[in-house]
Structures are given as structure tokens and as C-alpha cells.
Design a protein around this motif. Structure first.
Motif, PDB file in Angstrom:
ATOM      1  N   LEU A  29       7.460 105.889  82.495  1.00 57.59           N
ATOM      2  CA  LEU A  29       7.174 107.422  82.018  1.00 57.59           C
ATOM      3  C   LEU A  29       7.070 107.367  80.383  1.00 57.59           C
ATOM      4  O   LEU A  29       7.034 108.795  80.049  1.00 57.59           O
ATOM      5  CB  LEU A  29       8.275 108.073  82.630  1.00 57.59           C
ATOM      6  CG  LEU A  29       9.183 108.834  84.069  1.00 57.59           C
ATOM      7  CD1 LEU A  29      10.043 108.889  84.557  1.00 57.59           C
ATOM      8  CD2 LEU A  29       7.773 108.796  84.674  1.00 57.59           C
ATOM      9  N   GLY A  30       7.315 106.098  79.911  1.00 58.04           N
ATOM     10  CA  GLY A  30       7.326 106.319  78.385  1.00 58.04           C
ATOM     11  C   GLY A  30       9.376 106.477  78.006  1.00 58.04           C
ATOM     12  O   GLY A  30       9.567 106.887  76.637  1.00 58.04           O
ATOM     13  N   LEU A  31       9.445 105.950  78.822  1.00 60.04           N
ATOM     14  CA  LEU A  31      10.946 106.129  78.043  1.00 60.04           C
ATOM     15  C   LEU A  31      11.782 104.238  79.305  1.00 60.04           C
ATOM     16  O   LEU A  31      12.842 105.211  79.924  1.00 60.04           O
ATOM     17  CB  LEU A  31      11.886 107.384  78.997  1.00 60.04           C
ATOM     18  CG  LEU A  31      11.426 108.837  78.910  1.00 60.04           C
ATOM     19  CD1 LEU A  31      11.636 108.976  79.904  1.00 60.04           C
ATOM     20  CD2 LEU A  31      11.887 109.519  77.702  1.00 60.04           C
ATOM     21  N   PRO A  32      11.714 104.112  78.632  1.00 60.61           N
ATOM     22  CA  PRO A  32      12.239 102.549  78.738  1.00 60.61           C
ATOM     23  C   PRO A  32      13.877 102.313  78.551  1.00 60.61           C
ATOM     24  O   PRO A  32      13.792 103.006  77.278  1.00 60.61           O
ATOM     25  CB  PRO A  32      11.002 102.068  78.176  1.00 60.61           C
ATOM     26  CG  PRO A  32      10.895 102.033  76.997  1.00 60.61           C
ATOM     27  CD  PRO A  32      10.372 103.671  77.322  1.00 60.61           C
ATOM     28  N   ILE A  33      14.314 102.093  79.176  1.00 53.79           N
ATOM     29  CA  ILE A  33      15.645 102.020  79.009  1.00 53.79           C
ATOM     30  C   ILE A  33      16.128 101.362  77.540  1.00 53.79           C
ATOM     31  O   ILE A  33      16.135  99.678  77.162  1.00 53.79           O
ATOM     32  CB  ILE A  33      16.558 101.470  80.362  1.00 53.79           C
ATOM     33  CG1 ILE A  33      15.714 102.393  81.863  1.00 53.79           C
ATOM     34  CG2 ILE A  33      17.812 100.881  80.313  1.00 53.79           C
ATOM     35  CD1 ILE A  33      16.334 101.453  82.274  1.00 53.79           C
ATOM     36  N   LEU A  34      17.133 102.169  77.321  1.00 52.22           N
ATOM     37  CA  LEU A  34      17.485 101.158  75.831  1.00 52.22           C
ATOM     38  C   LEU A  34      17.844  99.615  75.957  1.00 52.22           C
ATOM     39  O   LEU A  34      18.614  99.825  77.299  1.00 52.22           O
ATOM     40  CB  LEU A  34      18.861 101.661  75.278  1.00 52.22           C
ATOM     41  CG  LEU A  34      19.146 102.193  74.258  1.00 52.22           C
ATOM     42  CD1 LEU A  34      17.199 102.977  73.509  1.00 52.22           C
ATOM     43  CD2 LEU A  34      20.592 103.717  73.773  1.00 52.22           C
ATOM     44  N   GLY A  35      17.789  98.706  75.711  1.00 47.92           N
ATOM     45  CA  GLY A  35      18.172  97.245  75.382  1.00 47.92           C
ATOM     46  C   GLY A  35      17.239  96.477  76.632  1.00 47.92           C
ATOM     47  O   GLY A  35      17.890  95.640  77.177  1.00 47.92           O
ATOM     48  N   ASP A  36      16.611  97.376  77.143  1.00 52.60           N
ATOM     49  CA  ASP A  36      15.315  95.943  78.272  1.00 52.60           C
ATOM     50  C   ASP A  36      14.972  94.866  77.417  1.00 52.60           C
ATOM     51  O   ASP A  36      13.642  95.343  76.218  1.00 52.60           O
ATOM     52  CB  ASP A  36      14.486  97.148  78.812  1.00 52.60           C
ATOM     53  CG  ASP A  36      13.766  96.636  80.003  1.00 52.60           C
ATOM     54  OD1 ASP A  36      14.087  95.303  80.574  1.00 52.60           O
ATOM     55  OD2 ASP A  36      14.417  97.416  80.677  1.00 52.60           O
ATOM     56  N   PRO A  37      15.764  94.206  77.544  1.00 47.33           N
ATOM     57  CA  PRO A  37      14.158  93.255  76.678  1.00 47.33           C
ATOM     58  C   PRO A  37      12.467  92.183  77.433  1.00 47.33           C
ATOM     59  O   PRO A  37      11.965  91.239  76.983  1.00 47.33           O
ATOM     60  CB  PRO A  37      15.796  92.129  77.182  1.00 47.33           C
ATOM     61  CG  PRO A  37      15.801  92.413  77.998  1.00 47.33           C
ATOM     62  CD  PRO A  37      16.122  93.476  78.586  1.00 47.33           C
ATOM     63  N   VAL A  38      12.482  93.013  78.653  1.00 47.55           N
ATOM     64  CA  VAL A  38      11.431  93.139  79.105  1.00 47.55           C
ATOM     65  C   VAL A  38      10.452  94.228  78.988  1.00 47.55           C
ATOM     66  O   VAL A  38       9.091  94.628  79.287  1.00 47.55           O
ATOM     67  CB  VAL A  38      11.799  92.694  80.925  1.00 47.55           C
ATOM     68  CG1 VAL A  38      10.460  92.321  81.562  1.00 47.55           C
ATOM     69  CG2 VAL A  38      12.450  91.373  80.795  1.00 47.55           C
TER      70      VAL A  38
ATOM     71  N   PRO B 261      23.219  95.169  74.664  1.00 45.17           N
ATOM     72  CA  PRO B 261      23.278  95.248  76.455  1.00 45.17           C
ATOM     73  C   PRO B 261      22.364  96.465  76.842  1.00 45.17           C
ATOM     74  O   PRO B 261      21.953  97.331  76.675  1.00 45.17           O
ATOM     75  CB  PRO B 261      24.249  94.935  77.240  1.00 45.17           C
ATOM     76  CG  PRO B 261      25.796  95.939  75.929  1.00 45.17           C
ATOM     77  CD  PRO B 261      24.520  95.711  75.003  1.00 45.17           C
ATOM     78  N   LEU B 262      21.454  95.896  77.817  1.00 42.88           N
ATOM     79  CA  LEU B 262      21.123  96.594  79.487  1.00 42.88           C
ATOM     80  C   LEU B 262      21.714  97.682  79.345  1.00 42.88           C
ATOM     81  O   LEU B 262      22.431  97.880  80.514  1.00 42.88           O
ATOM     82  CB  LEU B 262      19.787  96.508  80.124  1.00 42.88           C
ATOM     83  CG  LEU B 262      19.098  96.858  80.997  1.00 42.88           C
ATOM     84  CD1 LEU B 262      18.097  97.567  80.345  1.00 42.88           C
ATOM     85  CD2 LEU B 262      18.692  96.342  81.956  1.00 42.88           C
TER      86      LEU B 262
END
Length: 320
Positions: free
Chosen positions: A255-264, A279-280
Motif C-alpha cells: 500500500l506504500g505504507l511500510p510499517i515503522l521500523g521494518d528492516p525487510v 523495534p518494528l
């Protein structure tokens, strides 16, 4: 009807709350493995397990049924079983606690912190929720009913008794558990919510990131709801209707909304395992189901909060 092979009891006890590895030797119609050492060298070739297995064999730490010590030159016996404890390098302690939410004779529900794996895997053995709980609560036969990513915090269910394990695992296989997650990501006013995201997600073993297959038949479905906004940040309620690996993280990224802190997602950054900063911002908030053993209707809710919502500067600075 073909009868299931009877598995001999393990001759090794748990060590630090971890079950020994049990290995069944596969068929060898071509006679490639004249002895046990040859087979194990081939099985673990190219991995750090190769030297470890050679050491275990030489030290007499590989056992067969009844506690018989097996060596590298013992004949290979297709269909036989062997057990061993893996050599474990010291693990950095994960400095966060597991909170018990519910405990009865059949069921344990805990609130897992970020950065703690649910079960032993890869380099995470003793620093896992399962190993800690087995030891701290004196529940040696505890087993997980499902899994939660190491980077995701929140509710996890465990079966206390082996005879109940299948019933609790079946709840998840049949999708009879209502799960809600909470996530923090950017706010995009151009997107309308609620919305259902469907796609085909595939995960290749050994590759960190899962991928969406364009035009593929959907095998993953998530409901995404916007619940609050604050200074360009949004809080979302995510309800997965399937359970693919990294599903919610993949769908939010799509959606163009990567979760904050996602390292992948959207980019693999590969932080060190003991880097506990930022942290994610994903939390397994709710589990709701009818207990298959007692018939009790349960609804559990995590008591954790996502730091970036109330203290974004602290989260960005890696404090707290």
C-alpha cells in the motif's frame, strides 16, 4: 491402512529447556552412505553444522535408541533414529521480559516482547519464549500453538500438555482464532480505509523477504483499518484472514505504507541480532477463540503499547 512408525523415546533429556534434535535416517536405495559419518557429512556439507556434527560424533554425543552411543564408523541404518544436542554458541541475552497473560492446566498465553523469537530457530535457541517459559515456569512439555515473528511483539499461545497440543494448533489451521494486530505507519490521505488487501505471497526458504506474485491467484488476505492519525503518523488495525509469512508487513508495504521500523520491507537492512533500537511497530493485540479443551470463550488483549505512537523522538533515537 499404513501404520505410522513408532518413534522410540528420546535417550537425551532437555538441556536449558531445549529438546534434543531427533533425526530419522532416510532410505538409501543406492547405497551412498556406508556409515553414519558419511551420511551426516553429506547432510550438513557446506554449513557450519558439518564441523559440529563431526565433533559430536567424535565426542560420543550422538545417541541411538536406548541411549546407544553412535560413532562415525557405525553402519548406516535407513529408518533408524538418532538424537543429539546441538553445540550452541553463547547467545546475547534479549533484555526484555515475557509477560504471562493467562495460565491454566491446558493453556498458556503470554505477551511477547519485540526481538524475542517464539521458538528455537537458527542462532536463537535459549533466548526464545519457549525455552524461557519452559525453564521459568517449570513446564518442560510446553509447546507453541502458533508462531509470532521475532520482531513482532504481542500475544502468543502455548499448549501446556502434549495431549492438548493438536487441539490448539487445529484452531489456527482452521482459522477459528480471531486475531487483530496494531501497526504504525505513515498516513496517506489519498488512501481510503477500511480496505481489504488480497495477493499471492510466496516465500523462498533462505531468502529473508517474501514477495507478491503479480497476477497470481491470491493466497493471502488482510483487512486494514485506519484507527487514528497524529502528525503524519497513523495507527492501523490489521486483521489477517490467512497466515502467510510476513503477510501483514508485505501487505502494508504494497500500500506504500511500510510499517515503522521494518528492516525487510521495502528494503532489507539486516541489522545486528542484538541491535534493539527502533523495534518494528507491529503488535499482536487481540486473540479471541473458544477453547477446544474446556469450551471457555476467551478474549485476550496485549498490554503493550507501540512506542513511536506516544514517544516518536525516543523511538527514533533508539531509547526506551
Amino acid at each position: 491402512m499404513r501404520r505410522k512408525a513408532q518413534v522410540p523415546p528420546s535417550p537425551l533429556p532437555q538441556r536449558a529447556g531445549i529438546d534434543p534434535v531427533r533425526l530419522r535416517l532416510p532410505a538409501d536405495p543406492e547405497g551412498r552412505w556406508p556409515d553414519l559419518g558419511t551420511y551426516l557429512a553429506a547432510r550438513y556439507a557446506g554449513t557450519r553444522g558439518a564441523d559440529s556434527m563431526a565433533h559430536l560424533l567424535a565426542a560420543g554425543r550422538v545417541l541411538g535408541p536406548g541411549g546407544r552411543v553412535l560413532g562415525a564408523h557405525d553402519p548406516y541404518e535407513p529408518g533408524g533414529y538418532l538424537w543429539f544436542h546441538r553445540d550452541m554458541e553463547p547467545e546475547p541475552a534479549v533484555p526484555f521480559t515475557v509477560r504471562v497473560v493467562h495460565r491454566d492446566p491446558h493453556l498458556l498465553v503470554v505477551d511477547k516482547p519485540h526481538f524475542l523469537a517464539t521458538t528455537p530457530r537458527g542462532s536463537h535457541i535459549t533466548q526464545t519464549a519457549l525455552a524461557r517459559l519452559r525453564e521459568e515456569l517449570d513446564l518442560p512439555e510446553l509447546s507453541p500453538a502458533h508462531r509470532l515473528d521475532r520482531l513482532t511483539a504481542g500475544l502468543v499461545m502455548f499448549s501446556v500438555r502434549p495431549e492438548d497440543r493438536g487441539a490448539y494448533q487445529l484452531l489456527f489451521q482452521r482459522r477459528e482464532v480471531h486475531k487483530e494486530y496494531e501497526a504504525l505507519a505513515a498516513h496517506d490521505p489519498a488512501l481510503d480505509f477500511p480496505r481489504t488487501v488480497r495477493s499471492r505471497i510466496e516465500k523462498t526458504r533462505g531468502v529473508i523477504a517474501a514477495v507478491e506474485v503479480p497476477g497470481g491467484e491470491p493466497n493471502a488476505e488482510s483487512l486494514v483499518e485506519l484507527t487514528a492519525t497524529r502528525a503524519g503518523l497513523a495507527r492501523y488495525r490489521l486483521t489477517p484472514h490467512t497466515g502467510r509469512t510476513h503477510q501483514l508487513r508485505v501487505h502494508m508495504n504494497s500500500l506504500g505504507l511500510p510499517i515503522l521500523g521494518d528492516p525487510v520491507y521495502p528494503r532489507v537492512t539486516d541489522p545486528a541480532p542484538d541491535d534493539y533500537r527502533r523495534p518494528l511497530q507491529l503488535l499482536a493485540r487481540v486473540l479471541e477463540f473458544t477453547d477446544p479443551v474446556t469450551g471457555t470463550a476467551h478474549r485476550f488483549e496485549s498490554g503493550r503499547e507501540l512506542q513511536a505512537w506516544t514517544d516518536r523522538p525516543g523511538w527514533e533515537a533508539g531509547s526506551g
